[in-house]
Each structure stands twice: as C-alpha cells, then as structure tokens.
Design a protein around this motif. Structure first.
Motif, PDB file in Angstrom:
ATOM      1  N   THR A  12       0.813  -1.082   0.003  1.00  0.00           N
ATOM      2  CA  THR A  12      -0.037   0.084   0.021  1.00  0.00           C
ATOM      3  C   THR A  12       0.891   1.386   0.050  1.00  0.00           C
ATOM      4  OG1 THR A  12      -0.264   0.035   2.407  1.00  0.00           O
ATOM      5  CG2 THR A  12      -1.859  -1.104   1.216  1.00  0.00           C
ATOM      6  N   GLN A  13       0.123   2.214  -0.405  1.00  0.00           N
ATOM      7  CA  GLN A  13       0.933   3.587  -0.698  1.00  0.00           C
ATOM      8  C   GLN A  13       0.033   4.598  -0.379  1.00  0.00           C
ATOM      9  OE1 GLN A  13       3.822   3.992  -3.712  1.00  0.00           O
ATOM     10  NE2 GLN A  13       4.102   5.986  -3.569  1.00  0.00           N
ATOM     11  N   ARG A  14       0.179   5.828   0.152  1.00  0.00           N
ATOM     12  CA  ARG A  14      -0.774   6.981   0.312  1.00  0.00           C
ATOM     13  C   ARG A  14      -0.162   7.925  -0.631  1.00  0.00           C
ATOM     14  NH1 ARG A  14      -4.253   7.989   4.095  1.00  0.00           N
ATOM     15  NH2 ARG A  14      -3.344   9.866   4.695  1.00  0.00           N
ATOM     16  N   ILE A  15      -1.036   8.621  -1.532  1.00  0.00           N
ATOM     17  CA  ILE A  15      -0.598   9.358  -2.516  1.00  0.00           C
ATOM     18  C   ILE A  15      -1.255  10.779  -2.316  1.00  0.00           C
ATOM     19  CG2 ILE A  15      -0.421  10.029  -4.933  1.00  0.00           C
ATOM     20  CD1 ILE A  15      -0.231   6.941  -5.217  1.00  0.00           C
ATOM     21  N   PRO A  16      -0.619  12.011  -2.172  1.00  0.00           N
ATOM     22  CA  PRO A  16      -1.348  13.271  -1.980  1.00  0.00           C
ATOM     23  C   PRO A  16      -1.945  13.398  -3.437  1.00  0.00           C
ATOM     24  CG  PRO A  16       1.186  13.676  -2.326  1.00  0.00           C
ATOM     25  CD  PRO A  16       0.964  12.041  -2.279  1.00  0.00           C
ATOM     26  N   THR A  17      -3.150  13.986  -3.231  1.00  0.00           N
ATOM     27  CA  THR A  17      -4.132  14.516  -4.288  1.00  0.00           C
ATOM     28  C   THR A  17      -5.032  15.692  -4.080  1.00  0.00           C
ATOM     29  OG1 THR A  17      -6.322  13.233  -3.996  1.00  0.00           O
ATOM     30  CG2 THR A  17      -4.280  12.279  -5.210  1.00  0.00           C
ATOM     31  N   LEU A  18      -5.644  16.223  -4.883  1.00  0.00           N
ATOM     32  CA  LEU A  18      -6.623  17.597  -4.580  1.00  0.00           C
ATOM     33  C   LEU A  18      -7.788  16.876  -3.586  1.00  0.00           C
ATOM     34  CD1 LEU A  18      -8.801  18.274  -7.611  1.00  0.00           C
ATOM     35  CD2 LEU A  18      -7.767  16.083  -7.262  1.00  0.00           C
ATOM     36  N   LEU A  19      -7.872  15.622  -3.629  1.00  0.00           N
ATOM     37  CA  LEU A  19      -9.047  15.017  -2.716  1.00  0.00           C
ATOM     38  C   LEU A  19      -8.465  14.359  -1.587  1.00  0.00           C
ATOM     39  CD1 LEU A  19     -11.433  13.748  -5.350  1.00  0.00           C
ATOM     40  CD2 LEU A  19     -11.598  15.645  -4.134  1.00  0.00           C
ATOM     41  N   GLY A  20      -7.575  14.712  -0.958  1.00  0.00           N
ATOM     42  CA  GLY A  20      -6.640  14.343   0.052  1.00  0.00           C
ATOM     43  C   GLY A  20      -5.714  13.135  -0.235  1.00  0.00           C
ATOM     44  N   HIS A  21      -5.091  12.676   0.788  1.00  0.00           N
ATOM     45  CA  HIS A  21      -4.087  11.515   0.503  1.00  0.00           C
ATOM     46  C   HIS A  21      -4.928  10.200  -0.011  1.00  0.00           C
ATOM     47  CE1 HIS A  21      -1.068  13.808   2.413  1.00  0.00           C
ATOM     48  NE2 HIS A  21      -0.186  12.993   1.996  1.00  0.00           N
ATOM     49  N   ILE A  22      -4.633   9.568  -0.852  1.00  0.00           N
ATOM     50  CA  ILE A  22      -5.435   8.215  -1.501  1.00  0.00           C
ATOM     51  C   ILE A  22      -4.576   7.218  -1.180  1.00  0.00           C
ATOM     52  CG2 ILE A  22      -6.400   7.239  -3.410  1.00  0.00           C
ATOM     53  CD1 ILE A  22      -7.883   9.831  -2.434  1.00  0.00           C
ATOM     54  N   ASN A  23      -5.351   6.384  -0.629  1.00  0.00           N
ATOM     55  CA  ASN A  23      -4.498   4.910  -0.410  1.00  0.00           C
ATOM     56  C   ASN A  23      -4.714   3.962  -1.570  1.00  0.00           C
ATOM     57  OD1 ASN A  23      -3.301   3.227   1.753  1.00  0.00           O
ATOM     58  ND2 ASN A  23      -5.073   1.969   1.294  1.00  0.00           N
ATOM     59  N   VAL A  24      -3.623   3.554  -2.111  1.00  0.00           N
ATOM     60  CA  VAL A  24      -3.548   2.707  -3.133  1.00  0.00           C
ATOM     61  C   VAL A  24      -2.930   1.317  -2.747  1.00  0.00           C
ATOM     62  CG1 VAL A  24      -3.758   4.258  -5.042  1.00  0.00           C
ATOM     63  CG2 VAL A  24      -1.671   3.462  -4.315  1.00  0.00           C
ATOM     64  N   HIS A  25      -3.494   0.263  -3.457  1.00  0.00           N
ATOM     65  CA  HIS A  25      -2.762  -1.261  -3.320  1.00  0.00           C
ATOM     66  C   HIS A  25      -2.469  -1.549  -4.525  1.00  0.00           C
ATOM     67  CE1 HIS A  25      -5.647  -1.429   0.309  1.00  0.00           C
ATOM     68  NE2 HIS A  25      -6.400  -0.842  -0.519  1.00  0.00           N
ATOM     69  N   ASP A  91       0.576  10.286 -12.037  1.00  0.00           N
ATOM     70  CA  ASP A  91       1.971  11.255 -12.176  1.00  0.00           C
ATOM     71  C   ASP A  91       2.974  10.833 -10.646  1.00  0.00           C
ATOM     72  OD1 ASP A  91       1.146  12.626 -14.251  1.00  0.00           O
ATOM     73  OD2 ASP A  91       0.187  14.319 -12.869  1.00  0.00           O
ATOM     74  N   HIS A  92       2.355  10.790  -9.757  1.00  0.00           N
ATOM     75  CA  HIS A  92       3.079  10.214  -8.432  1.00  0.00           C
ATOM     76  C   HIS A  92       3.790   8.751  -8.682  1.00  0.00           C
ATOM     77  CE1 HIS A  92       4.018  10.724  -4.079  1.00  0.00           C
ATOM     78  NE2 HIS A  92       4.071   9.478  -4.202  1.00  0.00           N
ATOM     79  N   LEU A  93       3.183   8.013  -9.374  1.00  0.00           N
ATOM     80  CA  LEU A  93       3.730   6.652  -9.395  1.00  0.00           C
ATOM     81  C   LEU A  93       4.625   6.579 -10.652  1.00  0.00           C
ATOM     82  CD1 LEU A  93       0.659   4.674  -8.628  1.00  0.00           C
ATOM     83  CD2 LEU A  93       2.487   5.064  -7.127  1.00  0.00           C
ATOM     84  N   GLY A  94       4.776   7.888 -11.300  1.00  0.00           N
ATOM     85  CA  GLY A  94       5.639   7.735 -12.707  1.00  0.00           C
ATOM     86  C   GLY A  94       4.967   6.871 -13.733  1.00  0.00           C
ATOM     87  N   ILE A  95       3.602   6.956 -13.839  1.00  0.00           N
ATOM     88  CA  ILE A  95       2.949   6.241 -14.790  1.00  0.00           C
ATOM     89  C   ILE A  95       2.400   7.133 -16.025  1.00  0.00           C
ATOM     90  CG2 ILE A  95       0.931   4.681 -15.340  1.00  0.00           C
ATOM     91  CD1 ILE A  95       1.594   3.587 -12.504  1.00  0.00           C
ATOM     92  N   TRP A  96       2.481   6.870 -17.232  1.00  0.00           N
ATOM     93  CA  TRP A  96       1.842   7.929 -17.999  1.00  0.00           C
ATOM     94  C   TRP A  96       0.687   7.553 -18.369  1.00  0.00           C
ATOM     95  CZ3 TRP A  96       1.485  12.428 -19.784  1.00  0.00           C
ATOM     96  CH2 TRP A  96       0.645  12.755 -21.026  1.00  0.00           C
TER      97      TRP A  96
END
Length: 279
Positions: A12-25, A91-96
């Motif tokens: 898991t990783q939490r990523i900052p966005t305009l809608l808060g930190h989003i948790n991704v698996h 963008d945060h994950l470096g994925i185009w």
C-alpha cells in the motif's frame, strides 16, 4: 474479498491529491491497470482482477476518496475532480498511461478520465455505470439518506441491507453468501461522515455527461449485469451508445458489482477485449 479467494500480495501507498491522500494497493509489474471501485466499496473489491492480471500488469487498486485507507472527505467534489485525482496518482507513481477498470462511481469517473485525458487512457472497461444525471426521485432519496447518516456514528443495519439489495443481483443473493457477507462487512466499515460527502457528490449532484463522453477516442468496453438494480441495462447501454466505437456486454445473473460477483466472467471479458486491441 470472499473468503475462498486467494490473495495476491499487495503493498500500500498513500498519495497526495486534490481530494486528500489516496490509499492505493499495488501488485505485479507491466502495463498499468488501474481499478476504481463503487461507492461504499474499497480497492480490494478488485482482488480477483489483481490475481488474474497481476502476472502481466501492474495492478493499482484504489481506495477512492473518503473510503478505506484514504483521507476522510470534508467537502463535495465533481467527477472531473476525481479524474484529476487519478491523473495525480499516476503522476506520483511515474505512470504515463493505463488500462482503466471502473465500477459504478469508478465507471462514471473512468469515462470522464478517458474524455479528458485521452493520451493517458490505453483502454477503459466501464462497468455498471451511467452517463446520466440522477432523476428527481433518486436525488430526493439519497439526500434524505445522507441527512440521516450524518447524525449516526455507524451505518445502521437497515442501510446495510439496502446496500446489499442495491449491489447484489438476485442470483448473487441466493447463491453466493460469501459475496453478500463481503458487501455487508465493507459497507458496515465505512466512515459515515466521510461517505456522505461522496454519496452526495456522486448521486444527487451528478451532472449529465453523455456529450462529454461523445469525445472519447480510446477503446472502451462497457459491461453491466442483467440483474443490476441500481442502473438498469438500458441506462448503461445509453452510456455505451454515447461513446464512439465502444463495445457493450451484458452479464447474465450479475448485479451491480460485476467484478466481485462474477470475477471469472468479468476477467474473461476483459482479457478478450484487451487481446482485440492494437499492439
């Protein structure tokens, strides 16, 4: 995830966005396949897709804003903001670019993402969703629901029962108790204050997006369950008709959470769709 289903290791990783930190698996490697769930569900509802495609794709299962391990919501949002949120995650994950799987809220957002970010959408599979604004009865019903929920610390059993009826098809209710149990457990665990912002934003405040989806240029498969009691088949078909060149598939014996209720049928349909795309 139903108890009898194997679990692929997820980090898991939490990523900052305009809608808060989003948790991704995240699991696997290869071309990115991003999965955005329905309201009241979380990223792990896509576990069966992670198991099936994780050997050839980097699977990114999103806890949508205000749900699961993501930050609680404190305001309303638009579906366009959700699409921007997804772009920030990539963008945060470096994925185009990515293959996008979306169910209900995720399907609606996925259509908008494909329209607004065509170069970042390799293909999209949009399930159990609509491009229509909510009707007046649905608006009234859901506004009343959130008015009540805002005063409660947990989701009451009556509302959990209603979610099961809205989400699970008749066949699933009768023959797949493990899926019904998963729905009950996931809905019961939500943060009521947070999800009220999401429910209001995705249902009564939702705009009509048929015209916007008419500009989609990416390959799109729209799927729905024949037993979907939230969005009837004609409503989802109308969304598919608005998307140039899209394909449409109805899954028999399936309700509103197709990927969770019928993972084998859904995985096979996605795999067939992806094989038909240009290299």
């Amino acid at each position: 995830m139903p108890e009898n289903q194997a679990a692929i290791p997820l980090r898991t990783q939490r990523i900052p966005t305009l809608l808060g930190h989003i948790n991704v698996h995240i699991a696997g490697s290869g071309p990115a396949m991003v999965c955005w769930p329905s309201l009241l569900m979380t990223g792990p509802m896509w576990q069966a897709q992670a198991e099936y495609f994780g050997g050839t794709h980097q699977m990114i299962l999103i806890d949508s804003p205000g749900h699961g391990g993501s930050d609680p919501l404190t305001r309303h949002f638009t579906l366009e903001e959700c699409a921007e949120c997804l772009a920030q995650i990539l963008d945060h994950l470096g994925i185009w670019d990515c293959i996008l799987l979306g169910n209900s809220w995720g399907g609606m957002m996925g259509g908008i993402f494909a329209a607004l970010y065509p170069q970042r959408t390799r293909a999209a599979v949009l399930m159990n969703c609509t491009a229509s604004a909510a009707g007046w009865r649905q608006k009234l019903d859901f506004r009343l629901m959130t008015l009540i929920l805002r005063h409660l610390p947990v989701i009451p059993k009556l509302f959990v029962d209603r979610a099961v009826t809205a989400f699970a098809g008749i066949t699933t209710e009768r023959s797949k108790p493990e899926v019904v149990a998963y729905i009950r457990a996931t809905v019961s665990a939500v943060d009521t204050q947070s999800v009220c912002w999401a429910i209001d934003s995705v249902v009564p405040r939702r705009a009509d997006h048929h015209a916007l989806m008419g500009g989609i240029t990416s390959p799109v498969l729209v799927m729905t369950g024949a037993e979907d009691r939230t969005f009837p088949v004609p409503e989802t078909r109308a969304m598919a008709d608005a998307i140039p060149g899209s394909r449409f598939k109805v899954l028999p014996g399936v309700g509103h959470l197709a990927a969770l209720e019928a993972p084998q049928a859904v995985n096979a349909a996605i795999a067939e769709f992806l094989k038909s795309l240009p290299a």
